[in-house]
Design an enzyme around this catalytic site. Structure first.
Site, PDB file in Angstrom:
ATOM      1  N   ASP A 228       0.810  -1.115   0.277  1.00 46.11           N
ATOM      2  CA  ASP A 228       0.075  -0.194   0.017  1.00 46.11           C
ATOM      3  C   ASP A 228       0.967   1.151  -0.063  1.00 46.11           C
ATOM      4  OD1 ASP A 228      -2.386   1.424  -0.162  1.00 46.11           O
ATOM      5  OD2 ASP A 228      -2.742   1.081   2.217  1.00 46.11           O
ATOM      6  N   GLY A 229       0.372   2.076  -0.441  1.00 43.33           N
ATOM      7  CA  GLY A 229       0.943   3.683  -0.289  1.00 43.33           C
ATOM      8  C   GLY A 229       0.104   4.700  -0.389  1.00 43.33           C
TER       9      GLY A 229
ATOM     10  N   HIS B 125      -9.594  -0.509   2.459  1.00 42.89           N
ATOM     11  CA  HIS B 125     -10.383  -0.199   3.805  1.00 42.89           C
ATOM     12  C   HIS B 125     -11.708  -1.022   3.796  1.00 42.89           C
ATOM     13  CE1 HIS B 125      -7.780   3.318   4.077  1.00 42.89           C
ATOM     14  NE2 HIS B 125      -7.971   3.824   3.010  1.00 42.89           N
TER      15      HIS B 125
ATOM     16  N   ASP C 170      -2.074  -0.289   5.407  1.00 45.96           N
ATOM     17  CA  ASP C 170      -2.521   1.119   5.635  1.00 45.96           C
ATOM     18  C   ASP C 170      -1.805   1.757   6.839  1.00 45.96           C
ATOM     19  OD1 ASP C 170      -4.264   3.249   4.332  1.00 45.96           O
ATOM     20  OD2 ASP C 170      -5.426   2.707   6.500  1.00 45.96           O
TER      21      ASP C 170
END
Length: 155
Positions: free
Chosen positions: A8-9, A130, A140
């Site tokens: 993730d980023g 999410h 996250d």
């Protein structure tokens, strides 16, 4: 050897201070890493997470060709790797925009990913961000640590 790589980023705001993270499963214990840059974009951080994760896989693989399932929430990265990259390469790292050829955005990172991709057997799985996916949720949280490490502020 077979690995599962969660990545993730993100940035806060975008563009702005950015963070990247990965969780790598398949060794004796999961490996987690994160980092940040004071000025970046969401897409650059998503790409950096995959680069850092694949570099870790290759380092752990001891000259064997590992199998990697990449799990992420960035369609930009996953489609780029599996669908768009061959066309970009065939067109000298350009894409068509309004009938004209323009350089691929983040070309430096895409070129690095292309090099790394050639060293692994890669498959990709998209997950909605999410949405409760454990690996994505952990990444996250680590991304937020990366943003903070770059001087950013996240809630």
């Amino acid at each position: 050897m077979s690995y599962v790589l969660h990545t993730d980023g993100g940035c806060a705001p975008n563009p702005g201070p950015g963070g990247w993270a990965f969780v790598l499963e398949g060794g004796t214990e999961p490996v987690e890493r994160f980092g940040g840059e004071p000025a970046s974009t969401n897409n650059r951080m998503e790409l950096t997470a995959v680069i850092e994760g694949l570099q870790a896989v290759i380092a752990m693989s001891e000259n064997q060709s590992p199998t990697v399932e990449l799990i992420g929430d960035s369609q930009y990265v996953l489609k780029g790797l599996m669908e768009w990259m061959p066309g970009w390469k065939a067109n000298n790292w350009t894409r068509k925009v309004s009938g004209r050829r323009k350089p691929v955005l983040n070309e430096d990172l895409w070129r690095r990913l292309d090099e790394l991709k050639s060293e692994v057997a890669l498959s990709v799985t998209w997950v909605k961000g999410h949405s409760g996916h454990a690996g994505n949720e952990r990444c996250d949280l680590l991304v937020k640590d990366g943003i903070r490490s770059a001087g950013g502020d996240v809630a």
